[in-house]
Design a protein around this motif. Sequence first.
Motif, PDB file in Angstrom:
ATOM      1  N   SER A  50     -46.672  -4.371  -3.415  1.00 16.12           N
ATOM      2  CA  SER A  50     -46.069  -3.086  -3.767  1.00 16.12           C
ATOM      3  C   SER A  50     -46.595  -1.971  -2.876  1.00 16.12           C
ATOM      4  CB  SER A  50     -46.397  -2.726  -5.222  1.00 16.12           C
ATOM      5  OG  SER A  50     -45.929  -3.698  -6.108  1.00 16.12           O
ATOM      6  N   THR A  51     -45.785  -0.930  -2.776  1.00 11.89           N
ATOM      7  CA  THR A  51     -46.193   0.301  -2.115  1.00 11.89           C
ATOM      8  C   THR A  51     -46.202   1.398  -3.168  1.00 11.89           C
ATOM      9  OG1 THR A  51     -45.145  -0.411  -0.062  1.00 11.89           O
ATOM     10  CG2 THR A  51     -45.646   1.933  -0.281  1.00 11.89           C
ATOM     11  N   VAL A  52     -47.285   2.172  -3.198  1.00 12.03           N
ATOM     12  CA  VAL A  52     -47.431   3.265  -4.155  1.00 12.03           C
ATOM     13  C   VAL A  52     -46.909   4.551  -3.529  1.00 12.03           C
ATOM     14  CG1 VAL A  52     -49.044   4.549  -5.628  1.00 12.03           C
ATOM     15  CG2 VAL A  52     -49.531   2.152  -5.035  1.00 12.03           C
ATOM     16  N   GLU A  53     -46.058   5.240  -4.269  1.00 11.05           N
ATOM     17  CA  GLU A  53     -45.525   6.533  -3.832  1.00 11.05           C
ATOM     18  C   GLU A  53     -45.900   7.580  -4.874  1.00 11.05           C
ATOM     19  OE1 GLU A  53     -41.187   8.732  -3.175  1.00 11.05           O
ATOM     20  OE2 GLU A  53     -41.260   6.709  -3.983  1.00 11.05           O
ATOM     21  N   GLU A  54     -46.398   8.718  -4.420  1.00  7.38           N
ATOM     22  CA  GLU A  54     -46.650   9.828  -5.340  1.00  7.38           C
ATOM     23  C   GLU A  54     -45.454  10.760  -5.287  1.00  7.38           C
ATOM     24  OE1 GLU A  54     -50.060  13.091  -6.530  1.00  7.38           O
ATOM     25  OE2 GLU A  54     -50.575  11.334  -5.331  1.00  7.38           O
ATOM     26  N   LEU A  55     -44.831  10.982  -6.445  1.00 11.93           N
ATOM     27  CA  LEU A  55     -43.654  11.843  -6.526  1.00 11.93           C
ATOM     28  C   LEU A  55     -44.078  13.309  -6.481  1.00 11.93           C
ATOM     29  CD1 LEU A  55     -41.792   9.810  -9.295  1.00 11.93           C
ATOM     30  CD2 LEU A  55     -41.414   9.759  -6.822  1.00 11.93           C
ATOM     31  N   PRO A  56     -43.172  14.219  -6.153  1.00  9.42           N
ATOM     32  CA  PRO A  56     -43.520  15.646  -6.047  1.00  9.42           C
ATOM     33  C   PRO A  56     -44.177  16.214  -7.305  1.00  9.42           C
ATOM     34  CG  PRO A  56     -41.353  15.272  -5.112  1.00  9.42           C
ATOM     35  CD  PRO A  56     -41.775  13.970  -5.760  1.00  9.42           C
ATOM     36  N   ASP A  57     -43.847  15.659  -8.479  1.00 11.12           N
ATOM     37  CA  ASP A  57     -44.436  16.177  -9.728  1.00 11.12           C
ATOM     38  C   ASP A  57     -45.751  15.474 -10.095  1.00 11.12           C
ATOM     39  OD1 ASP A  57     -43.545  13.687 -10.581  1.00 11.12           O
ATOM     40  OD2 ASP A  57     -42.119  14.485 -12.046  1.00 11.12           O
ATOM     41  N   GLY A  58     -46.262  14.609  -9.206  1.00 12.80           N
ATOM     42  CA  GLY A  58     -47.540  13.951  -9.439  1.00 12.80           C
ATOM     43  C   GLY A  58     -47.456  12.582 -10.078  1.00 12.80           C
ATOM     44  N   ARG A  59     -46.267  12.206 -10.576  1.00 14.20           N
ATOM     45  CA  ARG A  59     -46.105  10.860 -11.140  1.00 14.20           C
ATOM     46  C   ARG A  59     -46.154   9.829 -10.017  1.00 14.20           C
ATOM     47  NH1 ARG A  59     -40.992   9.926 -13.352  1.00 14.20           N
ATOM     48  NH2 ARG A  59     -40.194  11.506 -11.947  1.00 14.20           N
ATOM     49  N   LEU A  60     -46.499   8.584 -10.384  1.00 19.60           N
ATOM     50  CA  LEU A  60     -46.531   7.503  -9.399  1.00 19.60           C
ATOM     51  C   LEU A  60     -45.334   6.586  -9.570  1.00 19.60           C
ATOM     52  CD1 LEU A  60     -50.297   6.475  -9.296  1.00 19.60           C
ATOM     53  CD2 LEU A  60     -49.066   8.128  -7.874  1.00 19.60           C
ATOM     54  N   ARG A  61     -44.871   6.057  -8.443  1.00 13.11           N
ATOM     55  CA  ARG A  61     -43.772   5.079  -8.404  1.00 13.11           C
ATOM     56  C   ARG A  61     -44.239   3.922  -7.532  1.00 13.11           C
ATOM     57  NH1 ARG A  61     -38.625   7.676  -6.249  1.00 13.11           N
ATOM     58  NH2 ARG A  61     -38.373   8.274  -8.427  1.00 13.11           N
ATOM     59  N   LEU A  62     -43.959   2.683  -7.977  1.00  9.34           N
ATOM     60  CA  LEU A  62     -44.265   1.485  -7.197  1.00  9.34           C
ATOM     61  C   LEU A  62     -42.967   0.849  -6.724  1.00  9.34           C
ATOM     62  CD1 LEU A  62     -46.985  -0.247  -9.430  1.00  9.34           C
ATOM     63  CD2 LEU A  62     -47.290   1.475  -7.636  1.00  9.34           C
ATOM     64  N   HIS A  63     -42.868   0.588  -5.435  1.00 16.52           N
ATOM     65  CA  HIS A  63     -41.749  -0.149  -4.850  1.00 16.52           C
ATOM     66  C   HIS A  63     -42.257  -1.578  -4.661  1.00 16.52           C
ATOM     67  CE1 HIS A  63     -39.506   3.552  -3.977  1.00 16.52           C
ATOM     68  NE2 HIS A  63     -40.711   4.070  -3.786  1.00 16.52           N
ATOM     69  N   GLU A  64     -41.666  -2.519  -5.396  1.00 15.21           N
ATOM     70  CA  GLU A  64     -42.209  -3.880  -5.476  1.00 15.21           C
ATOM     71  C   GLU A  64     -41.317  -4.915  -4.795  1.00 15.21           C
ATOM     72  OE1 GLU A  64     -44.499  -3.578  -9.692  1.00 15.21           O
ATOM     73  OE2 GLU A  64     -42.367  -4.081  -9.795  1.00 15.21           O
ATOM     74  N   ARG A  65     -41.966  -5.867  -4.125  1.00 15.42           N
ATOM     75  CA  ARG A  65     -41.330  -7.083  -3.605  1.00 15.42           C
ATOM     76  C   ARG A  65     -42.046  -8.236  -4.293  1.00 15.42           C
ATOM     77  NH1 ARG A  65     -43.329  -5.413   1.038  1.00 15.42           N
ATOM     78  NH2 ARG A  65     -44.070  -7.510   1.413  1.00 15.42           N
ATOM     79  N   TRP A  66     -41.347  -8.981  -5.135  1.00 18.59           N
ATOM     80  CA  TRP A  66     -41.978 -10.037  -5.912  1.00 18.59           C
ATOM     81  C   TRP A  66     -41.315 -11.383  -5.676  1.00 18.59           C
ATOM     82  CZ3 TRP A  66     -38.364 -12.158  -9.049  1.00 18.59           C
ATOM     83  CH2 TRP A  66     -37.287 -11.364  -9.423  1.00 18.59           C
ATOM     84  N   ARG A  67     -42.077 -12.414  -5.979  1.00 14.98           N
ATOM     85  CA  ARG A  67     -41.558 -13.779  -5.857  1.00 14.98           C
ATOM     86  C   ARG A  67     -42.255 -14.630  -6.906  1.00 14.98           C
ATOM     87  NH1 ARG A  67     -45.147 -15.739  -3.618  1.00 14.98           N
ATOM     88  NH2 ARG A  67     -45.868 -16.032  -1.563  1.00 14.98           N
ATOM     89  N   TRP A  68     -41.448 -15.394  -7.632  1.00 14.25           N
ATOM     90  CA  TRP A  68     -42.013 -16.346  -8.584  1.00 14.25           C
ATOM     91  C   TRP A  68     -42.729 -17.448  -7.814  1.00 14.25           C
ATOM     92  CZ3 TRP A  68     -42.349 -14.763 -13.292  1.00 14.25           C
ATOM     93  CH2 TRP A  68     -41.372 -13.933 -13.838  1.00 14.25           C
ATOM     94  N   GLU A  69     -43.831 -17.931  -8.342  1.00 15.95           N
ATOM     95  CA  GLU A  69     -44.524 -19.088  -7.777  1.00 15.95           C
ATOM     96  C   GLU A  69     -44.355 -20.308  -8.676  1.00 15.95           C
ATOM     97  OE1 GLU A  69     -48.002 -16.991  -5.175  1.00 15.95           O
ATOM     98  OE2 GLU A  69     -48.480 -17.407  -7.258  1.00 15.95           O
ATOM     99  N   SER A  70     -43.990 -20.081  -9.933  1.00 14.68           N
ATOM    100  CA  SER A  70     -43.847 -21.178 -10.891  1.00 14.68           C
ATOM    101  C   SER A  70     -42.405 -21.651 -11.038  1.00 14.68           C
ATOM    102  CB  SER A  70     -44.368 -20.744 -12.261  1.00 14.68           C
ATOM    103  OG  SER A  70     -43.614 -19.632 -12.742  1.00 14.68           O
ATOM    104  N   ARG A  71     -41.483 -20.947 -10.400  1.00 18.07           N
ATOM    105  CA  ARG A  71     -40.063 -21.297 -10.458  1.00 18.07           C
ATOM    106  C   ARG A  71     -39.354 -20.607  -9.303  1.00 18.07           C
ATOM    107  NH1 ARG A  71     -38.817 -17.738 -15.856  1.00 18.07           N
ATOM    108  NH2 ARG A  71     -38.574 -15.737 -14.842  1.00 18.07           N
ATOM    109  N   PRO A  72     -38.124 -20.973  -9.027  1.00 20.24           N
ATOM    110  CA  PRO A  72     -37.399 -20.318  -7.932  1.00 20.24           C
ATOM    111  C   PRO A  72     -37.064 -18.861  -8.266  1.00 20.24           C
ATOM    112  CG  PRO A  72     -36.357 -22.401  -8.559  1.00 20.24           C
ATOM    113  CD  PRO A  72     -37.379 -22.097  -9.603  1.00 20.24           C
ATOM    114  N   GLY A  73     -37.024 -18.032  -7.248  1.00 19.01           N
ATOM    115  CA  GLY A  73     -36.557 -16.665  -7.424  1.00 19.01           C
ATOM    116  C   GLY A  73     -37.463 -15.635  -6.801  1.00 19.01           C
ATOM    117  N   SER A  74     -36.850 -14.550  -6.352  1.00 23.55           N
ATOM    118  CA  SER A  74     -37.574 -13.431  -5.777  1.00 23.55           C
ATOM    119  C   SER A  74     -36.681 -12.197  -5.878  1.00 23.55           C
ATOM    120  CB  SER A  74     -37.939 -13.702  -4.323  1.00 23.55           C
ATOM    121  OG  SER A  74     -36.774 -13.848  -3.544  1.00 23.55           O
ATOM    122  N   GLY A  75     -37.274 -11.034  -5.612  1.00 24.01           N
ATOM    123  CA  GLY A  75     -36.477  -9.823  -5.664  1.00 24.01           C
ATOM    124  C   GLY A  75     -37.295  -8.586  -5.412  1.00 24.01           C
ATOM    125  N   THR A  76     -36.678  -7.456  -5.687  1.00 26.53           N
ATOM    126  CA  THR A  76     -37.338  -6.170  -5.568  1.00 26.53           C
ATOM    127  C   THR A  76     -37.148  -5.411  -6.870  1.00 26.53           C
ATOM    128  OG1 THR A  76     -35.382  -5.102  -4.647  1.00 26.53           O
ATOM    129  CG2 THR A  76     -36.952  -6.040  -3.074  1.00 26.53           C
TER     130      THR A  76
END
Length: 125
Positions: free
Chosen positions: A79-105
């Motif tokens: 993930s990449t952490v982004e700080e929003l203008p109002d101070g809140r945090l947002r995570l942009h995630e790239r994930w992949r299952w290791e126990s089964r097929p599948g991946s995404g954002t």
Amino acid sequence: MAGSLEGRILVPVADQAPGQVGTGTRFAYHEADGRIWAGYEGGDVVRGHLVGTRDGDRLDFRYVQLTRDGATASGHCASTVEELPDGRLRLHERWRWESRPGSGTSVVEEPAAGPSAGTEPVTSG
């Protein structure tokens, strides 16, 4: 570098496929000395945990979860952490299952202030 994740509650901005996290899921993050961890639950997830590391605005972690139908699953996320203008945090995630097929954002972020701003307790441990 964006602010610390310590003590922050983050929520997905959109639902994923069934059996995965969704807008009803709450992540309770902790951070210390370059290490991150969180408990999560809600929606289809009965209990989930993640552990990993932070280097600047980059997170690298593994996760494991139990869903309402009794299935378990595990995977890896960067993930990449982004700080929003109002101070809140947002995570942009790239994930992949290791126990089964599948991946995404996905994107998770601190909810905006308000009466239902993700303050529901998330158990840990």
